[in-house]
Design an enzyme around this catalytic site. Structure first.
Site, PDB file in Angstrom:
ATOM      1  CD  GLU A  16      -2.754   1.119   2.534  1.00  0.00           C
ATOM      2  OE1 GLU A  16      -3.253  -0.048   2.941  1.00  0.00           O
ATOM      3  OE2 GLU A  16      -3.351   2.132   3.016  1.00  0.00           O
TER       4      GLU A  16
ATOM      5  CE  LYS B 198      -6.047  -1.625   5.781  1.00  0.00           C
ATOM      6  NZ  LYS B 198      -5.250  -0.800   5.028  1.00  0.00           N
TER       7      LYS B 198
ATOM      8  CG  ASP C 134       1.691 -16.706  11.831  1.00  0.00           C
ATOM      9  OD1 ASP C 134       0.699 -15.946  11.380  1.00  0.00           O
ATOM     10  OD2 ASP C 134       1.373 -17.642  12.437  1.00  0.00           O
TER      11      ASP C 134
ATOM     12  CG  HIS D 224      -3.807   7.947   0.287  1.00  0.00           C
ATOM     13  ND1 HIS D 224      -4.489   6.892   0.841  1.00  0.00           N
ATOM     14  CD2 HIS D 224      -2.762   7.746   1.379  1.00  0.00           C
ATOM     15  CE1 HIS D 224      -4.463   6.283   1.526  1.00  0.00           C
ATOM     16  NE2 HIS D 224      -3.313   6.829   2.187  1.00  0.00           N
TER      17      HIS D 224
HETATM   18  C1  MEV Z   1      -6.136   3.252   5.303  1.00  0.00           C
HETATM   19  O1  MEV Z   1      -5.177   2.070   4.848  1.00  0.00           O
HETATM   20  C2  MEV Z   1      -5.682   3.362   6.974  1.00  0.00           C
HETATM   21  C3  MEV Z   1      -6.860   4.318   7.214  1.00  0.00           C
HETATM   22  O2  MEV Z   1      -8.048   4.200   6.976  1.00  0.00           O
HETATM   23  C4  MEV Z   1      -6.673   4.415   8.834  1.00  0.00           C
HETATM   24  C5  MEV Z   1      -7.549   5.056   9.623  1.00  0.00           C
HETATM   25  O3  MEV Z   1      -8.602   5.423   9.007  1.00  0.00           O
HETATM   26  O4  MEV Z   1      -7.228   5.516  10.620  1.00  0.00           O
HETATM   27  C6  MEV Z   1      -6.473   5.699   6.602  1.00  0.00           C
END
Ligand code: MEV
Length: 432
Positions: free
Chosen positions: A83, A271, A287, A385
């Site tokens: 990513e 995430k 892992d 991004h």
């Molecule tokens: C994207 O890979 C991760 C985000 O969505 C984390 C977040 O929203 O805090 C930008």
């Protein structure tokens, strides 16, 4: 590491120069540098022994997160991830944290939990007492299954017994063997110990042991990181809009409150943390499914899924962040032993114990979280991004070499990051 992890202009250099700079800072040999090209040193014949039915090797980019200062030590952090923006985000946030003294980390001893499920126990309460009274016998037997780990001051530490009164198959006892696996992740060690203990557990309880397997809720093997970001470091301007640092602190704390209170947001917030965590876990051949499983159950440990990290404002108005999570990673055994790439990654970070690695990983998770929250709570995530995404779209359109930057720049200028437009720009470049 012989110098600061601040490497200004690192991102502008070609790949070979970057690697040379990392090699100079961390003492990588020519052979170790060579291992990072192509398949990260993994040969097909070795890969063939790692898993079944091998037909090839899958590649992912390894990037280096700069600026990390962890417990006063500079660290260059290898991250393996597909990513865009993750490595840049971690490096940027580490720079913010550096201004507040960097990351302070700690961890518990590397204790894993092996579970034994005991069914058909005639008197479960009595059996529980009996198991606890014979704890020393069980620990002794468990120690005998891995004399090497015991010689390294690891080994069996404790036995815990829980009774699950209601289950679809009636009451069951759950026996936990707590085992310090030192610098190994330890899955094999604790699974072997649990299998060895099972007949004795059956003898003591009069029951039947069915499952004998580690728990990925490694809540005895926690790593913690915290950082402080001086409010002034968060001053910035985006497209003519000025954000004052103190306001950014408030906004980040508000953004965190969303994740603390809402599982839908917490999943995305966490995430973002795992973007950083998994990338280092992967780079070191660990892992990542185990880490993911442990992280998310830990996030729900109070009965509701919530944010793994916390962000607060200090009385002086600065930002302070904390992250605690299970971190069952090893620096010996598994892929770290057979795959040259992880060996080089570990050397780069200069880690000597699994705990040191776990602490670095959690610091990176916290940094990643900070980068995401700062962007989300101010200008939004898309602007940052865009240029990285544009490069990927340019490559997908067929751009190579210099064309990639030229097509990507044009896409960003036009604010149209689409494959069809990239293809048009590329054909104009080729025709010109
Ligand atoms: C994207 O890979 C991760 C985000 O969505 C984390 C977040 O929203 O805090 C930008």
């Amino acid at each position: 590491m012989s110098q600061s992890s601040r490497l200004p202009g690192f991102y502008k250099q070609p790949v070979k120069k970057r690697l040379a700079a990392v090699a100079a800072a961390t003492g990588l040999t020519d052979q170790e540098q060579a291992a990072l090209f192509g398949t990260a040193g993994l040969q097909t014949d070795v890969a063939d022994h790692m898993i079944e039915n091998v037909v090839g090797i899958h590649g992912l980019p390894m990037g280096i997160a700069t600026n990390f200062l962890i417990n006063g030590r500079d660290v260059l952090v290898p991250m393996v991830i597909e990513e865009p923006s993750v490595v840049a985000g971690a490096s940027f946030a580490a720079k913010l944290a550096r201004a507040g003294g960097g990351f302070a980390t700690s961890s518990t001893p590397p204790e894993m939990i092996a579970q034994m499920q005991v069914l058909d126990v005639p008197n479960p309460h009595v059996a529980r007492f009996e198991l606890l009274s014979q704890k020393d016998r069980l620990l002794d037997l468990a120690d005998r299954t891995d004399p090497l780990i015991v010689s390294l001051q690891g080994g069996a530490r404790d036995v815990e017994v829980r009774l699950i009164d209601e289950s679809p198959v009636g009451p069951m006892l759950v026996v936990h063997l707590i085992y310090d696996t030192r610098d190994a992740m330890g899955a094999n060690t604790v699974n072997t110990a649990a299998e060895a203990l099972a007949p004795v557990v059956e003898e003591i309880t009069g029951g039947r042991v069915l499952l004998r397997i580690l728990s990925n809720l490694a809540d005895r093997r926690l790593a913690r990181a915290r950082c402080l970001v001086p409010a002034d470091e968060l001053n910035f301007e985006s497209e003519g809009r000025i954000f004052k640092g103190r306001e950014v602190v408030e906004r980040i704390v508000e953004a965190y409150a969303f994740a603390a209170g809402d599982p839908y947001r917490a999943a995305t917030h966490n995430k973002g943390i795992m973007n950083g965590v998994d990338a280092v876990v992967l780079a070191t051949g660990n892992d990542w499914r185990a880490i993911e499983a442990g992280a998310h159950v830990y996030a729900a440990r109070n009965g509701r899924y919530a944010s793994l990290s916390q962000w607060e404002k200090t009385p002086a108005g600065d930002l302070v962040g904390t992250l605690e999570m299970p971190m069952a990673v090893g620096i010996v055994g598994g892929a770290t032993r057979v795959h040259p790439g992880p060996k080089v990654a570990l050397k780069m970070m200069g880690v000597n114990t699994s705990r040191e690695l776990a602490e670095i990983i959690v610091a990176v998770g916290l940094a990643q979280n900070l980068a995401a929250l700062r962007a989300l709570a101010t200008e939004g995530i898309q602007r940052g991004h865009m240029s990285l995404h544009a490069r990927q779209v340019a490559i997908a359109a067929g751009a190579t070499g210099d064309e990639i930057e030229r097509v990507a720049d044009q896409l960003v200028r036009e604010r149209v990051i689409r494959l069809d437009r990239a293809q048009e720009i590329l054909s104009q470049l080729v025709d010109a």
